[in-house]
Design a protein around this motif. Structure first.
Motif, short mmCIF file in Angstrom:
data_model
loop_
_atom_site.label_atom_id
_atom_site.label_comp_id
_atom_site.label_asym_id
_atom_site.label_seq_id
_atom_site.Cartn_x
_atom_site.Cartn_y
_atom_site.Cartn_z
N SER A 1 0.84 -1.19 0.00
CA SER A 1 0.00 0.00 0.00
C SER A 1 0.87 1.24 0.00
O SER A 1 2.06 1.19 0.34
CB SER A 1 -0.91 0.00 1.23
N THR A 2 0.27 2.38 -0.38
CA THR A 2 1.02 3.63 -0.40
C THR A 2 0.08 4.81 -0.21
O THR A 2 -1.08 4.77 -0.62
CB THR A 2 1.81 3.79 -1.73
N SER A 3 0.60 5.86 0.44
CA SER A 3 -0.15 7.11 0.55
C SER A 3 0.26 8.05 -0.57
O SER A 3 -0.35 9.07 -0.80
CB SER A 3 0.12 7.78 1.91
N ASP A 4 1.32 7.70 -1.25
CA ASP A 4 1.88 8.51 -2.33
C ASP A 4 1.38 7.93 -3.65
O ASP A 4 1.67 6.78 -3.98
CB ASP A 4 3.42 8.43 -2.21
N LEU A 5 0.59 8.69 -4.39
CA LEU A 5 -0.01 8.15 -5.63
C LEU A 5 0.79 8.54 -6.88
O LEU A 5 0.26 8.49 -7.99
CB LEU A 5 -1.46 8.62 -5.76
N SER A 6 2.05 8.91 -6.70
CA SER A 6 2.86 9.23 -7.88
C SER A 6 3.11 7.94 -8.65
O SER A 6 3.16 6.85 -8.07
CB SER A 6 4.19 9.85 -7.45
N PRO A 7 3.29 8.04 -9.99
CA PRO A 7 3.49 6.82 -10.79
C PRO A 7 4.64 5.97 -10.28
O PRO A 7 4.56 4.74 -10.26
CB PRO A 7 3.81 7.38 -12.19
N GLN A 8 5.69 6.65 -9.80
CA GLN A 8 6.86 5.91 -9.30
C GLN A 8 6.51 5.09 -8.06
O GLN A 8 6.88 3.92 -7.94
CB GLN A 8 7.95 6.93 -8.97
N ALA A 9 5.75 5.71 -7.13
CA ALA A 9 5.36 4.99 -5.90
C ALA A 9 4.42 3.84 -6.23
O ALA A 9 4.49 2.77 -5.63
CB ALA A 9 4.70 5.95 -4.91
N ILE A 10 3.54 4.05 -7.21
CA ILE A 10 2.60 3.00 -7.59
C ILE A 10 3.34 1.81 -8.18
O ILE A 10 3.06 0.65 -7.86
CB ILE A 10 1.54 3.56 -8.56
N ARG A 11 4.34 2.10 -9.02
CA ARG A 11 5.14 1.02 -9.61
C ARG A 11 5.84 0.24 -8.49
O ARG A 11 5.82 -0.99 -8.46
CB ARG A 11 6.15 1.60 -10.61
N GLU A 12 6.46 0.98 -7.57
CA GLU A 12 7.18 0.34 -6.45
C GLU A 12 6.21 -0.54 -5.64
O GLU A 12 6.56 -1.63 -5.18
CB GLU A 12 7.79 1.42 -5.55
N THR A 13 4.97 -0.06 -5.49
CA THR A 13 3.98 -0.78 -4.69
C THR A 13 3.58 -2.11 -5.34
O THR A 13 3.55 -3.15 -4.67
CB THR A 13 2.75 0.14 -4.47
N VAL A 14 3.29 -2.08 -6.64
CA VAL A 14 2.92 -3.32 -7.32
C VAL A 14 4.10 -4.31 -7.31
O VAL A 14 3.93 -5.50 -7.04
CB VAL A 14 2.46 -3.05 -8.78
N GLU A 15 5.30 -3.78 -7.54
CA GLU A 15 6.48 -4.65 -7.51
C GLU A 15 6.67 -5.29 -6.15
O GLU A 15 6.98 -6.49 -6.05
CB GLU A 15 7.74 -3.83 -7.85
N ALA A 16 6.48 -4.46 -5.10
CA ALA A 16 6.65 -4.99 -3.73
C ALA A 16 5.66 -6.11 -3.47
O ALA A 16 6.01 -7.16 -2.92
CB ALA A 16 6.50 -3.87 -2.71
N ALA A 17 4.40 -5.90 -3.87
CA ALA A 17 3.36 -6.92 -3.64
C ALA A 17 3.74 -8.21 -4.36
O ALA A 17 3.65 -9.31 -3.79
CB ALA A 17 2.00 -6.41 -4.10
N CYS A 18 4.17 -8.09 -5.62
CA CYS A 18 4.54 -9.29 -6.40
C CYS A 18 5.75 -9.97 -5.78
O CYS A 18 5.83 -11.20 -5.74
CB CYS A 18 4.82 -8.91 -7.85
N ASN A 19 6.68 -9.18 -5.27
CA ASN A 19 7.87 -9.76 -4.65
C ASN A 19 7.49 -10.58 -3.41
O ASN A 19 8.00 -11.68 -3.22
CB ASN A 19 8.85 -8.65 -4.28
N PHE A 20 6.59 -10.05 -2.60
CA PHE A 20 6.16 -10.80 -1.41
C PHE A 20 5.55 -12.15 -1.79
O PHE A 20 5.75 -13.15 -1.13
CB PHE A 20 5.15 -10.00 -0.59
N ALA A 21 4.77 -12.14 -2.89
CA ALA A 21 4.09 -13.37 -3.30
C ALA A 21 5.08 -14.45 -3.71
O ALA A 21 4.72 -15.63 -3.81
CB ALA A 21 3.12 -13.07 -4.43
N ARG A 22 6.32 -14.08 -3.95
CA ARG A 22 7.33 -15.11 -4.25
C ARG A 22 7.75 -15.85 -2.99
O ARG A 22 8.30 -16.93 -3.05
CB ARG A 22 8.57 -14.44 -4.87
N TYR A 23 7.52 -15.21 -1.83
CA TYR A 23 8.05 -15.79 -0.59
C TYR A 23 6.97 -16.32 0.36
O TYR A 23 7.28 -17.10 1.25
CB TYR A 23 8.92 -14.76 0.13
#
Lengths: 480, 441
Positions: free
Chosen positions: B71-93
């Motif tokens: 999740s993020t409180s920052d809706l900038s495109p960069q933060a959104i990209r980081e957020t989706v990546e982080a979620a996908c990364n967790f799902a690997r573990y």
């Protein structure tokens, strides 16, 4: 220029193209006649959490929190606005909204200057990558395994691991420019045990401003697992708690939540400036027994409640609240300190950029006395020995406070006998503190899991105390 | 608002698309955006004016039966990209969990009626300050024993939330929430007390008048002055409606799926069994127009519906989301995110009627502390309130505790009052309970 300020500028300002001169200019726009104080607070934090349940890694989550809060103070009035967008036009719009609190005035120029931070209570590390994902998972599994190995009656184990990397930068029209990098980690274990048709729970945990390998040192993480199981098994044997007024001996460490509730909140500057605290106007008076000396100390290395600087850029300090029973000091932020014509004690804290700072505790504890703990227990004919607690709560104005025991025993004829079920203890702060009759020599601080809530804002805090005896508190059990 | 809504819907669609692109087999996302005004006046002067503006975005991705969230409180495109990546990364573990995943596709809400939750309150900051000052003034002028004030606070917030998932469900609606509260301090001899009152509604013009809120805050404060302790004893207890809400919430907490599959509830294995006396019905009404907790779909997109939890005292349904339902081999009840407009039926007596029926006992108006053990039902709280004799309030009491077990308290419920607390998503009148242990002097 300190390293921390440089780190904060690189982390928060540089990615959005802001430079120090932009802060100077924004602060300049916040000044003018009628404005007594104004500050900008930038924050960028990353939080990560893992949950193990039913023996599997069930959840992993990541959170980004980033933004800036802008505050303008005129006399007793505060204007506040914040934004999660760090673009200059958005910040200027927020600044105008905050600035509207003081009606008129012309801009003046402000120059902020970095103040060297003389000490570092914790390293400016990012705990999130301090262990690999594989290592974090392995840690959770080993904690789960340790708990289940303790006893076949353990039916459910939930382990959570949380790490945060919080970077803040604060600039104010009084020239303040300061920054901090605040790591914070926490590991919790919760177990349910079952024996026949009876089920009980136990929990334990710890934390610090450190990297995750803190939990691997000194057997800490596995120790939490054993402690949670031990508590739960004790509760399986617990009989109904007594009801009524009686002497209560509190164990060392986390039971210091007593001090947090009974005196801590009542000595926060805002309540005393407004005259709404049971301690208002009592500076210099006897408010506790002479064996009680209580401090709020934000300067303990690595502690959960410790801060290099508070959220207004003031260095944290060790403030004596009560010395030998005499009320010596309040905890202050800049705003309340200015109105009460004293200095800030470095207790100005806020949950995030989206919240206003106010006087808050850091690590609050009582200094040790002269008694050995056994001697204190032996002095009680019939009473309660409480060693673990859930949370507490206080009504500042009347002084009434409660805290709920989660592990307690009966004291009969000077000996700890049977465990009793959890019960709420209630007292009146200024009154209860005068009934402290013995203080132990075994000062201990809590393991680092405290969260304090005030006006909807949560901040991490620490508590501590030696074993101590209160001659009379009301114990909310069911046995007459 | 419509424009902002379609922006947020687009954001959710983009997030889901991005998650799929990064290899997720399913995903869900929620975005919210709130703006508001929060101001406090104290002693007749403005104390704080806060302009609030909160954005939030959360995404959960599934790689088969493995899950990751961010999740993020920052809706900038960069933060959104980081957020989706982080979620996908967790799902690997995270581990394979046979119960994880979106709620079943056929349960998604298809009818999304307008529940009339959005009523912006058009007023200037000056007008809002004036309302708050009127409120605080009414409190301060009620009685000379009111000597100080913590002020009056006005909150007015408008929000927009959008939820979507890869079943193709997407829903969103605006909502508003306005409140006015006041807290004052009274003093008589050595006794200093504070109390408060507040009013809350989706609509500004449905709030109680500022003068009424101030007056009630002052009356409640004055009534507490010179409170005393009472001796330790067993006695019947009336929980005034605003604190009885907490008892109803404890009941709901005990039938929540997450507590049940963890065996962390005192109501384990009670489905189909009596847990209240026969006169008790408890149901939820999620589609109530303007309701404080109304929603046509839950936080997984599942259609909500009117539901009985207690009928004639018997537990008819748990409170389940899809995960807990799979753990318990049951169906979701559309309660991801909680219960919506829960209500317990009342008998014919108002609060005064309840006190008459009790005759002699304790009226509880404030609860302190967290002494509720959901595993065992053991209950021990600090309280303040009034001692009642001959069916009437005699004097205020404080610094006492009450204790019992929630299971016994629920079965010992004698009567529910008609004095409904309406400022909560969980609504009840006052409760009369047959007996509890009071600890005092």
């Amino acid at each position: 220029m300190s390293d921390l300020i440089q780190i904060a500028q690189e982390t928060i300002l540089a990615p959005v193209g802001l430079v120090e001169q932009d802060l100077d200019r924004m602060l300049g726009e916040l000044t003018g006649s009628g404005v007594d104080a104004a500050d900008l607070y930038f924050q960028s934090s990353r939080l990560e959490s893992w949950v193990l349940e039913d023996g599997i890694i069930k959840e992993g989550a990541h959170n980004i929190e980033q933004g800036a809060g802008i505050r303008v103070i005129s006399g007793e009035k505060t204007g506040f606005a914040y934004s999660d967008e760090l673009q200059l036009p958005t910040l200027q719009e927020a600044a105008r909204a905050a600035r509207a609190i003081a009606r008129s005035g012309a801009d003046q120029s402000v120059h902020i200057a970095g103040m060297p931070v003389s000490r570092q209570l914790y390293a400016p590390v990012n705990p999130l990558p301090s262990l690999s994902e594989i290592e974090k998972i392995d840690l959770l599994r080993r904690v789960d395994n340790e708990a289940r190995q303790q006893d076949s009656r353990v039916k459910q184990v939930i382990v959570s691991l949380v790490g945060a990397h919080d970077v803040i930068l604060v600039a104010a029209i009084d020239g303040t420019l300061n920054a901090d990098v605040r790591p914070l980690i926490r590991l919790n274990v919760h177990v349910i045990v079952e024996q026949g048709s009876r089920r009980e729970q136990g929990s334990s945990g710890g934390g610090a401003r450190e990297n995750f390998d803190y939990f691997l040192q000194e057997d800490r993480a596995l120790g939490y697992a054993r402690e949670a199981v031990r508590q739960a098994l004790v509760n399986l044997e617990a009989v109904d708690a007594p009801a009524g007024a009686m002497p209560v001996v509190l164990g060392p460490g986390w039971p210091g939540v007593l001090l947090h509730e009974a005196v801590g909140h009542g000595l926060e500057g805002d309540f005393n400036r407004k005259g709404t605290s049971a301690f208002s106007g009592r500076m210099g008076e006897q408010v506790a027994a002479t064996c009680c000396t209580v401090v709020d100390d934000g300067t303990l290395p690595g502690r959960r409640g410790s801060l290099n600087i508070d959220d207004e850029g003031t260095s944290s300090q060790n403030t004596v609240l009560i010395e030998k029973g005499i009320l010596k000091g309040y905890m202050q932020d800049k705003h309340n300190a200015r109105l009460m014509k004293v200095a800030s004690t470095g207790n100005g804290r806020r949950e995030s950029y989206a919240h206003l700072p106010m006087p808050r505790m850091t690590n609050t504890y009582m200094l040790p006395g002269e008694h050995v703990p056994e001697e204190i227990i032996a002095s009680v004919d019939k009473g309660l020995y409480a060693v673990n607690f859930g949370g507490g709560q206080v009504d500042i104005t009347s002084g009434r406070f409660v805290f709920s025991a989660s592990e307690a025993y009966l004291i009969e004829d000077g000996k700890v006998t049977r465990p009793v079920k959890g019960a709420t203890l209630i007292g009146n702060g200024p009154e209860a503190m005068t009934k402290v009759s013995m203080v132990g020599n075994d000062l201990k601080l809590d393991a680092g899991v405290g969260v304090c809530g005030k006006e909807g804002q949560s901040v991490p805090v620490g508590v501590g105390q030696p074993t101590l005896k209160v001659d009379e508190l009301i114990v909310g059990g069911t046995e007459q | 608002m419509e424009k902002r809504k379609s922006e947020l819907q687009q954001l959710v669609e983009d997030l889901l698309g991005e998650a799929k692109q990064q290899g997720a087999s399913a995903a869900e996302a929620a975005v919210s955006s709130d703006a508001g005004l929060s101001l406090t006046v104290r002693l007749g002067e403005t104390e704080t004016i806060e302009h609030t503006r909160d954005n939030g975005l959360g995404v959960t991705v599934y790689f088969g039966q493995r899950k990751g969230s961010a999740s993020t409180s920052d809706l900038s495109p960069q933060a959104i990209r980081e957020t989706v990546e982080a979620a996908c990364n967790f799902a690997r573990y995270t581990s394979e969990d046979p119960c994880s995943g979106l709620a079943d596709a056929h349960l998604m809400a298809t009818d999304l009626p307008d529940l009339q939750l959005y009523h912006p309150w058009k007023q200037s900051v000056e007008q809002a300050i004036d309302l708050a000052i009127r409120c605080e003034t009414a409190a301060r002028e009620l009685d000379p024993r009111i000597i100080n004030s913590e002020g009056a606070t006005l909150n007015s917030h408008n929000g927009l939330q959008v939820y979507g998932n890869t079943h193709g469900f997407i829903g969103g609606y605006p909502s508003s929430r306005h409140s006015l509260s006041c807290a004052v301090v009274g003093k008589q001899d050595d006794s200093m007390q504070r109390d408060y009152w507040y009013t809350l509604s989706r609509q500004g013009n449905q709030l109680e008048s500022p003068e009424h809120v101030g007056k009630v805050a002052a009356q409640r404060t004055i009534a507490r002055l010179k409170a005393r302790q009472i001796p330790t004893q067993q006695a019947p207890v009336v929980f005034q409606a605003d604190v009885a809400v907490g008892l109803l919430r404890s009941f709901i907490g005990a039938i929540r799926g997450s507590a049940l599959y963890r065996k962390a509830s005192f109501l384990l294995d009670h489905l189909g069994k009596p847990v209240f006396p026969e006169f008790v019905d408890i149901h939820e009404e999620p589609h109530l127009p303007m309701g404080l907790a109304s929603a046509s779909y839950d936080s997984e997109g599942v259609a909500t519906q009117r539901r009985n939890f207690i009928k004639n005292g018997v537990l008819e349904s748990y409170v389940l989301d899809s995960y807990a339902a799979r753990k318990l081999a049951m169906q979701t009840t559309g309660n991801a995110g909680g219960v919506r407009n829960l209500r317990i039926n009342s008998g014919g007596l108002d609060r005064e009627g309840l006190l008459k029926k009790m005759d002699r006992g304790l009226l509880v108006t404030e609860l302190m502390g967290q002494g509720v053990n959901m595993v065992t039902g053991d209950y021990s709280r600090g309280v303040a309130g009034f001692w009642v004799e001959d069916g009437a309030v005699q004097y205020p009491v404080e610094e006492i505790t009450i204790a019992g077990n929630l299971r016994d308290m629920m079965l010992g419920l004698q009567e529910v009052g008609t004095d409904l607390e309406t400022r909560s998503s969980v609504q009840t009148g006052s409760w009369l309970i047959d007996k509890m242990m009071i600890a005092g002097e």
